[in-house]
Scaffold this active site. Structure first.
Site, PDB file in Angstrom:
ATOM      1  N   TYR A 263       0.819  -1.214   0.000  1.00  0.00           N
ATOM      2  CA  TYR A 263       0.000   0.000   0.000  1.00  0.00           C
ATOM      3  C   TYR A 263       0.856   1.268   0.000  1.00  0.00           C
ATOM      4  O   TYR A 263       1.800   1.420   0.776  1.00  0.00           O
ATOM      5  CB  TYR A 263      -0.940   0.041   1.214  1.00  0.00           C
ATOM      6  CG  TYR A 263      -1.679   1.353   1.319  1.00  0.00           C
ATOM      7  CD1 TYR A 263      -2.668   1.672   0.385  1.00  0.00           C
ATOM      8  CD2 TYR A 263      -1.363   2.297   2.291  1.00  0.00           C
ATOM      9  CE1 TYR A 263      -3.326   2.880   0.430  1.00  0.00           C
ATOM     10  CE2 TYR A 263      -2.016   3.515   2.352  1.00  0.00           C
ATOM     11  CZ  TYR A 263      -2.999   3.796   1.411  1.00  0.00           C
ATOM     12  OH  TYR A 263      -3.652   5.009   1.452  1.00  0.00           O
TER      13      TYR A 263
ATOM     14  N   HIS B 252      -4.278  16.364  -4.014  1.00  0.00           N
ATOM     15  CA  HIS B 252      -4.641  16.637  -2.626  1.00  0.00           C
ATOM     16  C   HIS B 252      -4.482  18.109  -2.250  1.00  0.00           C
ATOM     17  O   HIS B 252      -4.791  18.491  -1.113  1.00  0.00           O
ATOM     18  CB  HIS B 252      -3.805  15.768  -1.680  1.00  0.00           C
ATOM     19  CG  HIS B 252      -4.275  14.348  -1.601  1.00  0.00           C
ATOM     20  ND1 HIS B 252      -4.364  13.536  -2.705  1.00  0.00           N
ATOM     21  CD2 HIS B 252      -4.696  13.591  -0.556  1.00  0.00           C
ATOM     22  CE1 HIS B 252      -4.804  12.340  -2.345  1.00  0.00           C
ATOM     23  NE2 HIS B 252      -5.021  12.356  -1.044  1.00  0.00           N
TER      24      HIS B 252
ATOM     25  N   ASN C 176       0.621  12.249   4.783  1.00  0.00           N
ATOM     26  CA  ASN C 176       0.070  11.533   5.930  1.00  0.00           C
ATOM     27  C   ASN C 176       0.755  12.076   7.174  1.00  0.00           C
ATOM     28  O   ASN C 176       1.988  12.178   7.216  1.00  0.00           O
ATOM     29  CB  ASN C 176       0.343  10.040   5.811  1.00  0.00           C
ATOM     30  CG  ASN C 176      -0.873   9.255   5.358  1.00  0.00           C
ATOM     31  OD1 ASN C 176      -0.890   8.043   5.455  1.00  0.00           O
ATOM     32  ND2 ASN C 176      -1.903   9.925   4.875  1.00  0.00           N
TER      33      ASN C 176
ATOM     34  N   TYR D 138     -16.112  35.679  44.003  1.00  0.00           N
ATOM     35  CA  TYR D 138     -15.312  34.541  43.549  1.00  0.00           C
ATOM     36  C   TYR D 138     -14.233  34.935  42.551  1.00  0.00           C
ATOM     37  O   TYR D 138     -13.161  34.336  42.513  1.00  0.00           O
ATOM     38  CB  TYR D 138     -16.217  33.492  42.899  1.00  0.00           C
ATOM     39  CG  TYR D 138     -17.070  32.689  43.848  1.00  0.00           C
ATOM     40  CD1 TYR D 138     -17.049  32.926  45.216  1.00  0.00           C
ATOM     41  CD2 TYR D 138     -17.897  31.681  43.364  1.00  0.00           C
ATOM     42  CE1 TYR D 138     -17.842  32.192  46.081  1.00  0.00           C
ATOM     43  CE2 TYR D 138     -18.698  30.939  44.219  1.00  0.00           C
ATOM     44  CZ  TYR D 138     -18.672  31.191  45.579  1.00  0.00           C
ATOM     45  OH  TYR D 138     -19.450  30.456  46.423  1.00  0.00           O
TER      46      TYR D 138
ATOM     47  N   ARG E 128     -11.527  35.900  44.860  1.00  0.00           N
ATOM     48  CA  ARG E 128     -11.167  34.893  45.855  1.00  0.00           C
ATOM     49  C   ARG E 128     -10.736  33.565  45.239  1.00  0.00           C
ATOM     50  O   ARG E 128      -9.899  32.840  45.797  1.00  0.00           O
ATOM     51  CB  ARG E 128     -12.376  34.662  46.774  1.00  0.00           C
ATOM     52  CG  ARG E 128     -12.036  33.953  48.042  1.00  0.00           C
ATOM     53  CD  ARG E 128     -13.209  33.690  48.971  1.00  0.00           C
ATOM     54  NE  ARG E 128     -14.466  34.283  48.645  1.00  0.00           N
ATOM     55  CZ  ARG E 128     -15.645  33.718  48.929  1.00  0.00           C
ATOM     56  NH1 ARG E 128     -15.692  32.530  49.512  1.00  0.00           N
ATOM     57  NH2 ARG E 128     -16.774  34.325  48.641  1.00  0.00           N
TER      58      ARG E 128
ATOM     59  N   PHE F   8      -1.852   8.233  11.703  1.00  0.00           N
ATOM     60  CA  PHE F   8      -2.242   9.533  11.166  1.00  0.00           C
ATOM     61  C   PHE F   8      -3.491  10.091  11.822  1.00  0.00           C
ATOM     62  O   PHE F   8      -3.833  11.253  11.631  1.00  0.00           O
ATOM     63  CB  PHE F   8      -2.490   9.426   9.657  1.00  0.00           C
ATOM     64  CG  PHE F   8      -3.387   8.278   9.295  1.00  0.00           C
ATOM     65  CD1 PHE F   8      -4.725   8.282   9.614  1.00  0.00           C
ATOM     66  CD2 PHE F   8      -2.875   7.174   8.631  1.00  0.00           C
ATOM     67  CE1 PHE F   8      -5.549   7.229   9.292  1.00  0.00           C
ATOM     68  CE2 PHE F   8      -3.694   6.100   8.304  1.00  0.00           C
ATOM     69  CZ  PHE F   8      -5.033   6.133   8.642  1.00  0.00           C
TER      70      PHE F   8
ATOM     71  N   GLU G 284     -12.509   6.237   5.288  1.00  0.00           N
ATOM     72  CA  GLU G 284     -12.052   7.008   6.442  1.00  0.00           C
ATOM     73  C   GLU G 284     -13.293   7.458   7.205  1.00  0.00           C
ATOM     74  O   GLU G 284     -13.754   8.593   7.100  1.00  0.00           O
ATOM     75  CB  GLU G 284     -11.190   8.169   5.960  1.00  0.00           C
ATOM     76  CG  GLU G 284      -9.935   7.657   5.257  1.00  0.00           C
ATOM     77  CD  GLU G 284      -9.336   8.623   4.253  1.00  0.00           C
ATOM     78  OE1 GLU G 284      -9.777   9.790   4.219  1.00  0.00           O
ATOM     79  OE2 GLU G 284      -8.445   8.211   3.489  1.00  0.00           O
TER      80      GLU G 284
END
Length: 510
Positions: A55, A85, A197, A282, A285, A331, A417
């Site tokens: 792969y 991409h 990746n 508060y 404090r 990834f 994915e």
């Protein structure tokens, strides 16, 4: 050429990464990384020449992993991967975060499990050294299968595609490389995939958010101390025994710092006896309990991000010692997503309690005799009335932005994915949140300074007088109403730059 930071993969600290982020210091890998890198690259070369499908080396990607690619087409495969991409959109990532992202990619590939040649690492190092900075669109990653689109834009510059900046000018990457005396590289098997990746975009943005949030937390300790004196608040809640009985490190740290900052204040000593108020609100404090908790949350995020910064997060991984190339899921940026959400919560809460102190100081029913809206001539003048409204608006915006991102998964890539981290979203929003917080703290500082000065002839502590001197060197006290926006910007810039904590001598270790 600018002096570089030498990095040993797997050992780089947050302090080194903050130096790179804040000072734009270029970095390179220690020569000891070269042997493992080249051993993994040789395994990839052998796999690419072989018959078995592996792969990302001689197959397609994602849902196309079953498609075998001929050896003579592997270089084209990697180039096509990068170009296809490059789908990022939105504003370009600032240079400081882009440089940090590139540095993190060096660290990941330098572990010797990505299978890239040293030539790829050398290209990134030279780009950092010569100031060739890829233009990285900030939107387009879902934080799983790597920060694919942002990292593809980085890789595109390496091969002479896309856009980059050089000496502050945006241009085509090929031109930027040429001006810097560099050449585009041709990617070999696995190298395009190894570049895109990974979690480096999300991690760089989260680290930047962490570094800035820590600076905000340190400033808040200083400014809260100034506010406490402005409303003549009690320092009894800072007594060490109170915080030791609870035991949380962050709470103990904040109380200790505030005790030191306020030590010697004439204002504090003036109302130690016969003060009719039994307890402060508060926001005065409980500053150690709230900001201390935020500190400890930031520390948890810091631990996660330091590990991630040194991690190998691409796919597949080359396990040289076992002689195997295996697919996994490093990834997936879930760790980064959780860390970013933690940072966001801390930032929102530091701002929430600070905003209440602003509201306290402008309200004459609560501020222990300070003038309404901190103006010496109320009615004719509105003073800090609307500056407080601005802090309320930004506090509310940060509350919305603090909603978790990591739980908002959506399937992508034809359901291959099918669970993603949204870490990029979580990390990107931290810049806006920290900017909002710097304004809240800047306005609080302006109000607190005005309040402390109204207590004259009594003086605050020596350390807080140093803060006032730093502030008043640039921003005068508010007498009659004036155009306040520049003052607010200047005060918030002091917070962002770390000048407030530095003036008070505040430094809390992560």
């Amino acid at each position: 050429m600018t002096e570089m930071i030498q990095m040993v993969p797997g050992t780089v600290t947050l302090a080194t990464l903050e130096d790179i982020y804040r000072n734009l210091t270029p970095a390179r890998l220690d020569a000891s990384a070269r042997g493992p890198v080249e051993a993994a690259a040789q395994m990839v070369a052998d796999a690419a020449a072989g018959e078995d499908a592996v792969y990302g080396i001689n197959t397609g990607f994602g849902k196309l992993a079953s498609t075998k690619i001929a050896p003579e087409d592997t270089a084209t495969l990697q180039r096509n991967l990068i170009l296809s991409h490059c789908c990022g959109v939105g504003e370009a990532l600032p240079e400081d975060k882009t440089r940090l992202m590139m540095t993190l990619k060096l660290l990941s590939m330098g572990r010797g499990a990505s299978g890239v040649r040293w030539l790829v690492i050398d290209q990134i190092e030279k780009m950092l050294a010569h100031g060739v900075i890829p233009v990285i669109p900030s939107q387009g990653s879902v934080g799983a299968s790597g920060d694919l689109a942002p990292l593809a834009h980085m890789a595109a510059t390496m091969i002479g595609a896309g856009e980059a900046t050089y000496e502050g000018t945006r241009m085509f990457s090929a031109e930027a490389l040429k001006k810097a005396g560099l050449e585009p590289i041709v990617l070999g098997p696995k190298e395009g995939l190894g570049l895109i990746n990974g979690t480096q975009f999300s991690t760089a943005c989260a680290l930047a958010g962490l570094f800035d949030a820590w600076r905000m937390a340190e400033a808040s300790m200083t400014i809260a101390s100034l506010s406490t004196d402005a409303i003549m608040g009690s320092t009894a809640p800072l007594i060490a025994d109170i915080h030791a009985l609870r035991g949380h490190a962050g709470q103990i740290d904040v109380a200790r710092e505030m005790r030191g900052i306020m030590d010697g204040s004439e204002i504090r000593e003036s109302h130690r006896e016969d003060d009719t108020r039994v307890q402060d609100p508060y926001c005065i404090r409980c500053q150690p309990q709230v900001v201390g908790a935020a500190l400890d949350v930031l520390r948890m995020a810091a631990k996660t991000l330091e590990i991630e910064a040194n991690a190998v997060t691409d796919n597949p991984l080359v396990l040289v010692s076992e002689g195997r190339i295996v697919s996994g899921g490093n990834f997936h940026a879930e760790y980064v997503g959780f860390a970013a959400d933690q940072i966001a919560l801390a930032v929102a809460e530091i701002g929430a309690i600070a905003q209440r102190r602003v509201a306290l100081m402008i309200d004459p029913t609560l501020s222990h005799d300070l003038p309404p809206f901190l103006t010496p001539d109320p009615g004719l003048n509105s003073g800090f009335m609307i500056a407080e409204v601005t802090t309320a608006a930004l506090m509310s915006e940060n509350k919305h932005l603090a909603n978790p991102c990591v739980t908002d998964s959506t399937p992508t890539s034809a359901n291959q994915e099918d669970h993603v981290s949204m870490a990029a979203h979580g990390a990107l929003r931290l810049a806006r949140m920290n900017a909002n917080l710097s304004v809240i703290l800047g306005v609080e500082m302006l109000c607190a300074a005005q309040g402390v000065e109204a207590r004259a002839p009594l003086k605050t502590s020596a350390r807080l007088q140093d803060v006032l001197a730093m502030l008043r060197a640039d921003i005068p006290a508010l007498a009659e109403d004036r155009y306040l926006a520049p003052d607010i910007e200047d005060a918030s810039a002091m917070v962002r730059a770390g000048r407030v904590a530095d003036a008070a001598g505040v430094k809390v270790t992560a």
